[in-house]
Design a protein around this motif. Sequence first.
Motif, mmCIF file in Angstrom:
data_model
loop_
_atom_site.group_PDB
_atom_site.id
_atom_site.type_symbol
_atom_site.label_atom_id
_atom_site.label_comp_id
_atom_site.label_asym_id
_atom_site.label_seq_id
_atom_site.Cartn_x
_atom_site.Cartn_y
_atom_site.Cartn_z
ATOM 1 N N LEU C 44 0.815 -1.203 0.000
ATOM 2 C CA LEU C 44 0.000 0.000 0.000
ATOM 3 C C LEU C 44 0.854 1.261 0.000
ATOM 4 O O LEU C 44 1.970 1.266 0.510
ATOM 5 C CB LEU C 44 -0.888 0.035 1.251
ATOM 6 N N ILE C 45 0.297 2.305 -0.586
ATOM 7 C CA ILE C 45 0.860 3.651 -0.451
ATOM 8 C C ILE C 45 -0.116 4.403 0.452
ATOM 9 O O ILE C 45 -1.314 4.460 0.152
ATOM 10 C CB ILE C 45 0.941 4.365 -1.808
ATOM 11 N N VAL C 93 -3.768 2.680 -2.886
ATOM 12 C CA VAL C 93 -3.286 3.980 -2.428
ATOM 13 C C VAL C 93 -4.430 4.732 -1.753
ATOM 14 O O VAL C 93 -5.582 4.640 -2.170
ATOM 15 C CB VAL C 93 -2.717 4.799 -3.622
ATOM 16 N N SER C 94 -4.097 5.442 -0.665
ATOM 17 C CA SER C 94 -5.117 6.228 0.030
ATOM 18 C C SER C 94 -5.081 7.644 -0.530
ATOM 19 O O SER C 94 -4.546 8.557 0.072
ATOM 20 C CB SER C 94 -4.843 6.238 1.532
ATOM 21 N N ILE C 142 -13.060 3.317 -2.596
ATOM 22 C CA ILE C 142 -14.006 3.376 -1.481
ATOM 23 C C ILE C 142 -13.565 4.513 -0.570
ATOM 24 O O ILE C 142 -12.409 4.566 -0.128
ATOM 25 C CB ILE C 142 -13.988 2.050 -0.681
ATOM 26 N N SER C 143 -14.487 5.439 -0.294
ATOM 27 C CA SER C 143 -14.147 6.567 0.573
ATOM 28 C C SER C 143 -13.681 6.076 1.931
ATOM 29 O O SER C 143 -14.129 5.032 2.415
ATOM 30 C CB SER C 143 -15.371 7.467 0.755
ATOM 31 N N LEU C 144 -12.788 6.826 2.521
ATOM 32 C CA LEU C 144 -12.182 6.383 3.769
ATOM 33 C C LEU C 144 -12.527 7.319 4.916
ATOM 34 O O LEU C 144 -13.330 6.991 5.777
ATOM 35 C CB LEU C 144 -10.668 6.291 3.585
ATOM 36 N N GLN C 145 -11.885 8.469 4.938
ATOM 37 C CA GLN C 145 -12.129 9.433 5.998
ATOM 38 C C GLN C 145 -11.962 10.808 5.376
ATOM 39 O O GLN C 145 -11.507 10.937 4.254
ATOM 40 C CB GLN C 145 -11.087 9.271 7.135
ATOM 41 N N ASP C 280 -10.292 11.303 1.675
ATOM 42 C CA ASP C 280 -9.419 10.263 1.131
ATOM 43 C C ASP C 280 -10.200 9.048 0.683
ATOM 44 O O ASP C 280 -11.239 8.699 1.251
ATOM 45 C CB ASP C 280 -8.391 9.844 2.191
ATOM 46 N N THR C 281 -9.663 8.404 -0.331
ATOM 47 C CA THR C 281 -10.276 7.219 -0.920
ATOM 48 C C THR C 281 -9.226 6.134 -1.035
ATOM 49 O O THR C 281 -8.099 6.405 -1.467
ATOM 50 C CB THR C 281 -10.786 7.541 -2.343
#
Lengths: 280, 311, 382
Positions: C44-45, C93-94, C142-145, C280-281
């Motif tokens: 992951l990044i 990636v986020s 997918i949306s994160l925060q 962030d996604t």
Amino acid sequence: MEQRTTRIALGLWSALVVLFLWLPLVLIILYAFNKSNVQSWPIPAYTTHWFRAAWTSEVRTSLWLSVRVGLIATGIALVLGSAAAFGVARFRFFGREAVSFLLVLPIALPGIVTGIALNSAFVAGSINLSQWTIVVGHATFCVVVVYNNVLARLRRASPSLIEASQDLGADGWQTFRFVVWPVLSTALVAGGLLAFALSFDEVIVTTFTAGSQNTIPLLILGYIRLGQQLPVVNVIAFTMIVVTAVPVLLAQRLMRDTGVLRRTAGNVTEAVESAQITAV
Amino acid sequence: MAASLDSAQGLNRIPPGRPSRAARLRLSGLFWRHPWAKALLLLAPPLLAFVFVYLASLVALFISSFWTIDPFTSEVRHIWNVDNYRTLWQSSAYHSIALRTIGIAAAVTITDAVLAFPLGYFMARIAGGRSRAFIFVAVLLPLWSSYLIRVYIWRLILDHNGVLNWSLRKVGLPAANIGYSNWAVWLIFAYVWLPFMVLPVYGALERIPESFIEASRDLGAGGVTTFRRVILPLALPGVVAGSIFTFSLTLGDYVTPLLAGGASSQFIGNVVYDSIGSQQIPFAAAFAAVPLAVMGAYLLIARKLGAFEAL
Amino acid sequence: MTRIKRGHVLLAAMAAALCVPAAGISSGSGLPTSIGKGEGQLNLIAWEGYTQPQWVKPFEKATGCQVHAKYAGSSDEMVTLMRQGGGSQYDGVSASGDASLRLIYGHDVQAVNPNLIPDWKNFIPALKSPPHNTIKGVHYGISLQWGPNTLLYNTKDVKPAPTSWSVIYSPKYKGKITVPDNPIQIADAALYLSKSQPSLKITDPYELNPTQFNAAVKLLSQQKPLIKKYWALASDEIDLFKNGDAVVGASWPYQTNTLIAAKAPVKDLIPKEGATGWADTWMMSAHAKHPNCMYKWMAWVSTPKVQAQQAIYFGETPANPKACSIMNKLSPGSAAQYHCGASASYFRSIKFWKTPVAACGNGQNDCMDYTKWQQAWTQLKG
């Protein structure tokens, strides 16, 4: 012999310079015992907690990767660097100056240029960044270091030693084993040690040639950017200083032996050359 | 004469012994008679490796400086133009960044030369065997303690409430606010590259034969004159060799200005790094051509001053 | 020549498509209908603080996917990293809103099936299919925060407590101000100008015509002598505040949390002009080597517990409102502190990061694109 005041002044200057070099290192070691993970001065409290916390699998993997990359890059450098040094020192050919110039480039050029050049090449060739791309990046400047060391030694050693050996009936291998190798060995070891040190501490080229793996410098950079476990970074530095004291002492001894060998070789050379002059 | 020893006799006649030795002798003979074959064999692998891996990628990078990128997807478009160079030429910001980088690199080199020369002299000509060994290790060991950590510790030292200001306040002096500034960058660079200057200077000074100094004295020169006209010129190649390291390492660095610099501490390396980060490869390549050119010129001058003999 | 023209057409199509449904750029067919077996690894990044052992270790245990995270400090870095090695180096990636569109149009990320993420249907409506990760009904992540860029200040040295962004543009705290080293800061300057100089008529701080853009750059050039350092790493700002080199600046809640935990006297707020922010996604690479592990990860970080843990750690707001009650259990009052379950109007008051493009929303095409933002930023820093 220099005047007494000169010698005292120079001694004082040297002491101050060495102090200047070591004061920050002492602070690094002090901060390794800092209780708070946000570094400030004066240090609020002391603990040895970080020494235990530092030995994570992440640190172990990075350490092992740094050692592997260093060894492979140094190995490549020893072979290619000494071969190149032999070629340049012993033969006159068209483009010799250019080759010499070319081989100094990786150290003379900014690391970032090497880094982005190699990175672009890897991206263009769809080559995944991995341990091997790191090795390629490190090998470029490691070769230069070994090349310089061996070249400097070859320039001081006389080619007539090899001629003499062959005149005495030795074949290539025996000449290498009994004449060339003793003269070169310390240069190779010194060059190899310096190359390994450079590779172990390299961060700029590695940033551009490493994939998802971390060498120790990249790991340290990660810790610094995260800012959560900064004393771990100090612990790593402290450990490195202690652990590398041994190879450095070794290198220093070899360089010292170099001086002896050089003077001996020099004496022999002078004797042979003077004999040649009288013979002719 | 050495050459008059019967080489024809020695090498053409196959000596008794194991076949492998005979073969080795024949091979050695071949290389002796055709030295260019030996040169080729020795030089080919490293040269090929260098050419294909390193030079080709450098050339490719330089070529890409004449291209441009798609403004939205940031993919490189192979359209030939000199816009990148025009931007560099026209904007004064890039001029000041380049001048700052070269200026600090020069300052660091001079500082290190001044610091290292007396130390090298002391090590080479005055110190006894044990002290010399001690100083040698003391100078070399910091090189092994990670560049990043040394930069970071200096940042902590020069902080507003760091060790330096704390010590100054304790003795009643005003605080020196040199943290996060070009002064800090200069100081830190001079610190981290110092061992690279000490080693060649020490080597060069050590190589000066005592007989030269004695001869100079015999000819009536005092200490200062001997230093100025005998020692300094002989040690100069060592200084220049060390300066190649300090100058080039400072010229291309971006980590120290990033970590310890202030608001006006951008180096060429930082702009190149930021441009790479924002996928502006052609522009990064164009700006990277500046340190390339500067180092090329520097190396030419260094060669004239004999630095390559002293590396 | 042909390539540029096609690029422009694509831009215009995207701008139009954002407002009006039209034929999609990707049909979205071929999406998996179930998550297969994990591949054992996940690369992951991520932003610093997004892959803490707190929620990564349970994930590794439950799924067998060993997580390797590479931290990036800016959206630009994330885009670069995603393109390395032909795009197959990293699985996910986020990405923030100013990187996500670049990744979609650069074909660096692939469409995902949100129905495979059980908690997705619980997300707040604004983040289920936001324009920065969903194009014509096709989801690219997918949306994160989400969270704001806050104003951080030292409560001892900055008196009275600031209420406006003007405190970082005025000489009162000269030499003790810090702002992020990121071209997107121009939007923050534009946001301030939208309230302090209404004649410029700035409505969207990311869509700036040359006049508005130059005004923002001018404000930032005037700010430069006041700046101690442009922080590039979160730990830079933490060090600056902890050691007294800076007393006020633009920040993320992550720094505030870390400083308060280290007993530094700081506080943060969203000033009266509002704030920029980031949503962030988690996006999956178009050439991901471990897609199943990536799906499992996206499902894991959407669960209420992990959302709560991450929100408290970083100081951001979960996309999943079911996390709010858990946040209050873990750290009382944190749900309100980080606006969990906030009203839609609060959400709309944050100007989320997005990539500046030449096509302004109002049909004009003379807005400054991101390349110009980057060049202007480098030049004004000098």
